[in-house]
Scaffold this motif. Structure first.
Motif, PDB file in Angstrom:
ATOM      1  N   PRO A 147       0.450  10.918  -0.700  1.00 17.44           N
ATOM      2  CA  PRO A 147       0.144   9.553  -1.143  1.00 17.44           C
ATOM      3  C   PRO A 147      -1.115   9.052  -0.439  1.00 17.44           C
ATOM      4  CG  PRO A 147       2.455   9.769  -0.560  1.00 17.44           C
ATOM      5  CD  PRO A 147       1.793  11.029  -0.117  1.00 17.44           C
ATOM      6  N   PRO A 148      -1.971   8.275  -1.127  1.00 23.59           N
ATOM      7  CA  PRO A 148      -3.190   7.742  -0.499  1.00 23.59           C
ATOM      8  C   PRO A 148      -2.909   7.002   0.803  1.00 23.59           C
ATOM      9  CG  PRO A 148      -3.220   7.346  -2.856  1.00 23.59           C
ATOM     10  CD  PRO A 148      -1.859   7.886  -2.533  1.00 23.59           C
TER      11      PRO A 148
ATOM     12  N   ALA B  67       9.647  26.421 -22.455  1.00 23.96           N
ATOM     13  CA  ALA B  67       8.296  25.900 -22.634  1.00 23.96           C
ATOM     14  C   ALA B  67       8.360  24.377 -22.672  1.00 23.96           C
ATOM     15  CB  ALA B  67       7.679  26.430 -23.925  1.00 23.96           C
ATOM     16  N   MET B  68       7.404  23.717 -22.013  1.00 27.33           N
ATOM     17  CA  MET B  68       7.379  22.261 -22.010  1.00 27.33           C
ATOM     18  C   MET B  68       6.922  21.742 -23.364  1.00 27.33           C
ATOM     19  SD  MET B  68       5.481  19.605 -19.388  1.00 27.33           S
ATOM     20  CE  MET B  68       6.562  20.050 -18.019  1.00 27.33           C
ATOM     21  N   VAL B  69       7.648  20.754 -23.881  1.00 24.54           N
ATOM     22  CA  VAL B  69       7.296  20.169 -25.178  1.00 24.54           C
ATOM     23  C   VAL B  69       6.872  18.710 -25.065  1.00 24.54           C
ATOM     24  CG1 VAL B  69       8.809  21.736 -26.452  1.00 24.54           C
ATOM     25  CG2 VAL B  69       9.731  19.563 -25.615  1.00 24.54           C
ATOM     26  N   LYS B  70       7.129  18.098 -23.902  1.00 23.97           N
ATOM     27  CA  LYS B  70       6.769  16.695 -23.735  1.00 23.97           C
ATOM     28  C   LYS B  70       6.787  16.336 -22.261  1.00 23.97           C
ATOM     29  CE  LYS B  70       8.296  12.015 -25.020  1.00 23.97           C
ATOM     30  NZ  LYS B  70       9.371  11.237 -25.679  1.00 23.97           N
ATOM     31  N   GLY B  71       5.917  15.394 -21.878  1.00 26.04           N
ATOM     32  CA  GLY B  71       5.899  14.912 -20.499  1.00 26.04           C
ATOM     33  C   GLY B  71       5.126  15.840 -19.593  1.00 26.04           C
ATOM     34  N   GLY B  72       5.486  15.826 -18.316  1.00 19.34           N
ATOM     35  CA  GLY B  72       4.826  16.697 -17.339  1.00 19.34           C
ATOM     36  C   GLY B  72       4.056  15.955 -16.278  1.00 19.34           C
ATOM     37  N   LYS B  73       3.969  14.627 -16.390  1.00 22.65           N
ATOM     38  CA  LYS B  73       3.223  13.845 -15.406  1.00 22.65           C
ATOM     39  C   LYS B  73       4.026  13.710 -14.114  1.00 22.65           C
ATOM     40  CE  LYS B  73       0.837   9.405 -14.850  1.00 22.65           C
ATOM     41  NZ  LYS B  73       0.576   8.076 -15.456  1.00 22.65           N
ATOM     42  N   ILE B  74       3.338  13.851 -12.982  1.00 24.25           N
ATOM     43  CA  ILE B  74       3.977  13.720 -11.666  1.00 24.25           C
ATOM     44  C   ILE B  74       3.353  12.541 -10.928  1.00 24.25           C
ATOM     45  CG2 ILE B  74       4.387  14.806  -9.425  1.00 24.25           C
ATOM     46  CD1 ILE B  74       4.229  17.504 -10.803  1.00 24.25           C
ATOM     47  N   VAL B  75       4.192  11.707 -10.341  1.00 25.95           N
ATOM     48  CA  VAL B  75       3.721  10.544  -9.587  1.00 25.95           C
ATOM     49  C   VAL B  75       4.466  10.487  -8.263  1.00 25.95           C
ATOM     50  CG1 VAL B  75       3.688   8.015  -9.507  1.00 25.95           C
ATOM     51  CG2 VAL B  75       3.059   9.186 -11.607  1.00 25.95           C
ATOM     52  N   ARG B  76       3.738  10.181  -7.204  1.00 33.22           N
ATOM     53  CA  ARG B  76       4.371   9.887  -5.906  1.00 33.22           C
ATOM     54  C   ARG B  76       4.292   8.386  -5.681  1.00 33.22           C
ATOM     55  NH1 ARG B  76       5.530  13.891  -2.283  1.00 33.22           N
ATOM     56  NH2 ARG B  76       4.590  15.922  -2.622  1.00 33.22           N
ATOM     57  N   ALA B  77       5.444   7.737  -5.462  1.00 31.23           N
ATOM     58  CA  ALA B  77       5.412   6.292  -5.259  1.00 31.23           C
ATOM     59  C   ALA B  77       6.578   5.772  -4.414  1.00 31.23           C
ATOM     60  CB  ALA B  77       5.415   5.595  -6.625  1.00 31.23           C
ATOM     61  N   PRO B  78       6.820   6.144  -3.151  1.00 26.82           N
ATOM     62  CA  PRO B  78       6.180   7.260  -2.459  1.00 26.82           C
ATOM     63  C   PRO B  78       6.920   8.581  -2.659  1.00 26.82           C
ATOM     64  CG  PRO B  78       7.524   6.019  -0.946  1.00 26.82           C
ATOM     65  CD  PRO B  78       7.664   5.326  -2.267  1.00 26.82           C
ATOM     66  N   ILE B  79       8.110   8.555  -3.300  1.00 27.20           N
ATOM     67  CA  ILE B  79       8.805   9.811  -3.572  1.00 27.20           C
ATOM     68  C   ILE B  79       8.346  10.363  -4.918  1.00 27.20           C
ATOM     69  CG2 ILE B  79      10.837   9.228  -2.195  1.00 27.20           C
ATOM     70  CD1 ILE B  79      12.232   8.365  -4.719  1.00 27.20           C
ATOM     71  N   ILE B  80       8.573  11.641  -5.157  1.00 28.82           N
ATOM     72  CA  ILE B  80       8.138  12.264  -6.404  1.00 28.82           C
ATOM     73  C   ILE B  80       8.969  11.747  -7.567  1.00 28.82           C
ATOM     74  CG2 ILE B  80       8.187  14.434  -7.697  1.00 28.82           C
ATOM     75  CD1 ILE B  80       7.108  15.849  -5.377  1.00 28.82           C
TER      76      ILE B  80
ATOM     77  N   GLN C 215       0.836  -1.210   0.000  1.00 34.17           N
ATOM     78  CA  GLN C 215       0.000   0.000   0.000  1.00 34.17           C
ATOM     79  C   GLN C 215       0.868   1.256   0.000  1.00 34.17           C
ATOM     80  OE1 GLN C 215      -0.350  -2.718   1.934  1.00 34.17           O
ATOM     81  NE2 GLN C 215      -2.387  -2.830   2.859  1.00 34.17           N
ATOM     82  N   LEU C 216       2.005   1.193   0.694  1.00 34.44           N
ATOM     83  CA  LEU C 216       2.890   2.358   0.808  1.00 34.44           C
ATOM     84  C   LEU C 216       3.460   2.780  -0.535  1.00 34.44           C
ATOM     85  CD1 LEU C 216       4.481   4.381   2.593  1.00 34.44           C
ATOM     86  CD2 LEU C 216       6.242   2.628   2.820  1.00 34.44           C
ATOM     87  N   VAL C 217       3.781   1.799  -1.398  1.00 34.14           N
ATOM     88  CA  VAL C 217       4.463   2.126  -2.653  1.00 34.14           C
ATOM     89  C   VAL C 217       3.513   2.276  -3.835  1.00 34.14           C
ATOM     90  CG1 VAL C 217       6.582   0.991  -1.920  1.00 34.14           C
ATOM     91  CG2 VAL C 217       4.887  -0.323  -3.196  1.00 34.14           C
ATOM     92  N   LEU C 218       2.198   2.172  -3.610  1.00 34.91           N
ATOM     93  CA  LEU C 218       1.261   2.380  -4.710  1.00 34.91           C
ATOM     94  C   LEU C 218       1.404   3.804  -5.251  1.00 34.91           C
ATOM     95  CD1 LEU C 218      -2.018   0.627  -3.470  1.00 34.91           C
ATOM     96  CD2 LEU C 218      -0.541  -0.084  -5.354  1.00 34.91           C
ATOM     97  N   PRO C 219       1.564   3.964  -6.574  1.00 32.14           N
ATOM     98  CA  PRO C 219       1.761   5.305  -7.138  1.00 32.14           C
ATOM     99  C   PRO C 219       0.508   6.156  -7.072  1.00 32.14           C
ATOM    100  CG  PRO C 219       1.558   3.685  -8.897  1.00 32.14           C
ATOM    101  CD  PRO C 219       1.609   2.916  -7.603  1.00 32.14           C
ATOM    102  N   ASN C 220       0.702   7.446  -6.943  1.00 35.49           N
ATOM    103  CA  ASN C 220      -0.387   8.411  -6.910  1.00 35.49           C
ATOM    104  C   ASN C 220      -0.093   9.485  -7.947  1.00 35.49           C
ATOM    105  OD1 ASN C 220      -2.583  10.010  -6.032  1.00 35.49           O
ATOM    106  ND2 ASN C 220      -1.230  11.183  -4.698  1.00 35.49           N
ATOM    107  N   ALA C 221      -0.954   9.596  -8.961  1.00 30.31           N
ATOM    108  CA  ALA C 221      -0.713  10.530 -10.061  1.00 30.31           C
ATOM    109  C   ALA C 221      -1.098  11.953  -9.665  1.00 30.31           C
ATOM    110  CB  ALA C 221      -1.481  10.092 -11.299  1.00 30.31           C
ATOM    111  N   SER C 222      -0.456  12.446  -8.632  1.00 28.18           N
ATOM    112  CA  SER C 222      -0.760  13.777  -8.110  1.00 28.18           C
ATOM    113  C   SER C 222       0.388  14.234  -7.241  1.00 28.18           C
ATOM    114  CB  SER C 222      -2.056  13.741  -7.298  1.00 28.18           C
ATOM    115  OG  SER C 222      -2.224  14.928  -6.559  1.00 28.18           O
ATOM    116  N   ILE C 223       0.482  15.546  -7.073  1.00 20.86           N
ATOM    117  CA  ILE C 223       1.481  16.094  -6.154  1.00 20.86           C
ATOM    118  C   ILE C 223       0.987  16.023  -4.714  1.00 20.86           C
ATOM    119  CG2 ILE C 223       0.742  18.513  -6.063  1.00 20.86           C
ATOM    120  CD1 ILE C 223       3.695  19.237  -6.580  1.00 20.86           C
ATOM    121  N   ASP C 224      -0.270  15.613  -4.537  1.00 21.63           N
ATOM    122  CA  ASP C 224      -0.884  15.528  -3.215  1.00 21.63           C
ATOM    123  C   ASP C 224      -0.249  14.400  -2.405  1.00 21.63           C
ATOM    124  OD1 ASP C 224      -2.538  16.030  -1.110  1.00 21.63           O
ATOM    125  OD2 ASP C 224      -4.401  15.486  -2.113  1.00 21.63           O
TER     126      ASP C 224
END
Length: 459
Positions: free
Chosen positions: A79-80, A431-444, A68-77
């Motif tokens: 971790p669940p 300017a960003m040209v690709k990517g941009g997704k942020i995941v916490r699992a549990p680090i950013i 449960q600790l290492v489940l990724p969270n697609a947010s900067i918030d």
């Protein structure tokens, strides 16, 4: 015939008795096993404690709540894992990670108290993977390491030597980046920070090495935060293999420097070698590990923060005029999920008891994203720092730790980040040209990378 049948009867009953005995033995074994398993599960769920443990769950036997600790969270918030448990149990709760009982605390007052009890109620502790990669040093060598780091990377050194070098390095780096079609900022920043730190530590003696040390460090962090299963194919195994290779490269550097004492560079390695004559614990392995540790702390935290700053500043152009950016990026970054201590004795807290020997994780992410202290905590708002009270900063803002064991390289990191951002916002656009997704699992982490097109501003 009758006599023969009579002779067979005892043998028949003996066979039945033997089968019954075997069945009874089997049932007894099963019963004992069931009792053992039931007792084991009960003890797992109800660890020994002289008082009442904080609320929480110990998870499944053997693995606890590791998955449960290492489940990724697609947010900067948060971790669940943390968010759900804080909501259910409160800011202090118990859990089990990789078979080890842990207390997780997001209580600002308790954390503030705890971090001022180093060496009394608690001591520094590392996760199993970190303990394998970073040797556990003696108290005297820890003090030496801190003094050495402050001497070469502290405020005085920054003022007298490092700041001009940083500015030259940043200018050259951004000039090169702007000549490329696009740059994946996180990876490029790792290379930049590793190369600069290596120059200060051992004068870039790995420039002609067969392997690229900055590339190796990119994979190292992933393994450090992985489940500690050392079998081929796992991130943990890869991490340990990289660690061996990096240490071998650094050992070669140390041995060459020791073999040629006249070849002085005035760098940190020269300083350590001079101290080998007076400090008995400074052996070759200690020097290698110290160099490795110093490179590691400069590689991931600064590069992740810089990548996040690129994204946040690109999305909030009005902030470019604001000078108080760095604290806000560090607050949202929360590079590590927290830092760890080990209870040296039973610790009472809010009517509960943290047992001696238990690990305590101070969840910095939960402090930095606490809505009671930071209004709209997920918003990127550098202006909030103009009105934040000092007590909030001291208890709820810990990007480099706190108390007596705050990271010795904190000022180095701040100055490098400030220098980079100053040159970036005054001389370049991006300017960003690709990517941009942020995941916490549990680090950013940035699974698709942050790819930016960087160009110089026209005069």
């Amino acid at each position: 015939m009758a006599l023969e049948l009579t002779n067979r009867v005892p043998s028949y009953f003996n066979e039945i008795a033997a089968k019954v005995d075997l069945s009874m033995v089997g049932l007894s074994v099963v019963a004992l096993l069931a009792v053992y398993v039931s007792n084991y599960i009960y003890r797992w769920r109800n660890p020994k404690c002289s008082g009442a443990l904080p609320p929480g769950s110990m998870g499944l036997p053997m693995i606890g709540e590791s998955l449960q600790l290492v489940l990724p969270n697609a947010s900067i918030d948060l971790p669940p894992f943390l968010k759900k448990r804080i909501k259910r149990y409160g800011p202090i709760f118990k859990t089990n990670v990789a078979g080890r009982p842990v207390i997780i605390t997001a209580d600002p007052e308790f954390n503030h108290f705890l971090l001022r009890q180093d060496g009394k109620l608690v001591d520094t502790w590392s996760m199993d993977t970190f303990a394998e990669v970073f040797d556990q040093a003696s108290q005297s060598s820890k003090k030496y390491t801190r003094h050495l780091t402050l001497n070469h990377f502290g405020v005085d050194s920054l003022k007298e030597k490092l700041l001009p070098q940083m500015e030259d390095m940043v200018c050259e780096t951004l000039r090169k980046w702007s000549s490329e079609e696009s740059i994946e900022v996180k990876g490029a920043a790792v290379t930049m920070t590793i190369n600069f730190a290596a120059k200060q530590i051992f004068s870039g003696d790995l420039e002609n090495a067969p392997l690229n040390i900055s590339e190796m460090f990119k994979d190292l962090v992933e393994g450090l935060m992985s489940f500690p299963i050392n079998i081929p194919g796992t991130a943990h195994h890869k991490c340990l293999q990289i660690h061996k290779k990096v240490r071998k490269m650094m050992k070669d550097v140390v041995q060459k420097r020791l073999a040629a004492p006249e070849r002085t560079q005035g760098d940190l390695l020269d300083h350590i070698i001079q101290d080998m004559d007076t400090e008995t614990y400074i052996k070759e392995d200690f020097v290698v590990q110290l160099m490795f540790g110093l490179l590691f702390v400069t590689s991931d935290s600064i590069s992740t923060t810089l990548a996040l700053a690129f994204k946040l500043l690109a999305e909030h152009p009005a902030v470019l005029e604001e000078l108080t950016v760095i604290n806000e990026v560090l607050r949202l970054g929360n590079i590590a999920p927290g830092f760890f201590r080990r209870a040296l004795k039973d610790i009472p807290v809010n009517g509960y008891t943290i047992p001696e020997g238990w690990v305590i994780m101070i969840a910095t992410a939960a402090l930095h994203l606490n809505s009671n202290q930071f209004e709209d905590p997920l918003a990127f708002n550098p202006w909030r720092w103009k009105n934040i009270q000092p007590s909030v900063v001291s208890k709820c803002f810990m990007p480099f730790g706190s108390g007596m064991k705050q990271c010795a390289g904190a000022e180095y990191s701040r100055v490098l980040l400030a220098t980079f951002l100053h040159v970036l916002v005054t001389k370049y656009r991006w300017a960003m040209v690709k990517g941009g997704k942020i995941v916490r699992a549990p680090i950013i982490r940035f699974p698709d990378g942050f790819h930016f097109k960087i160009s110089e501003k026209s005069n």
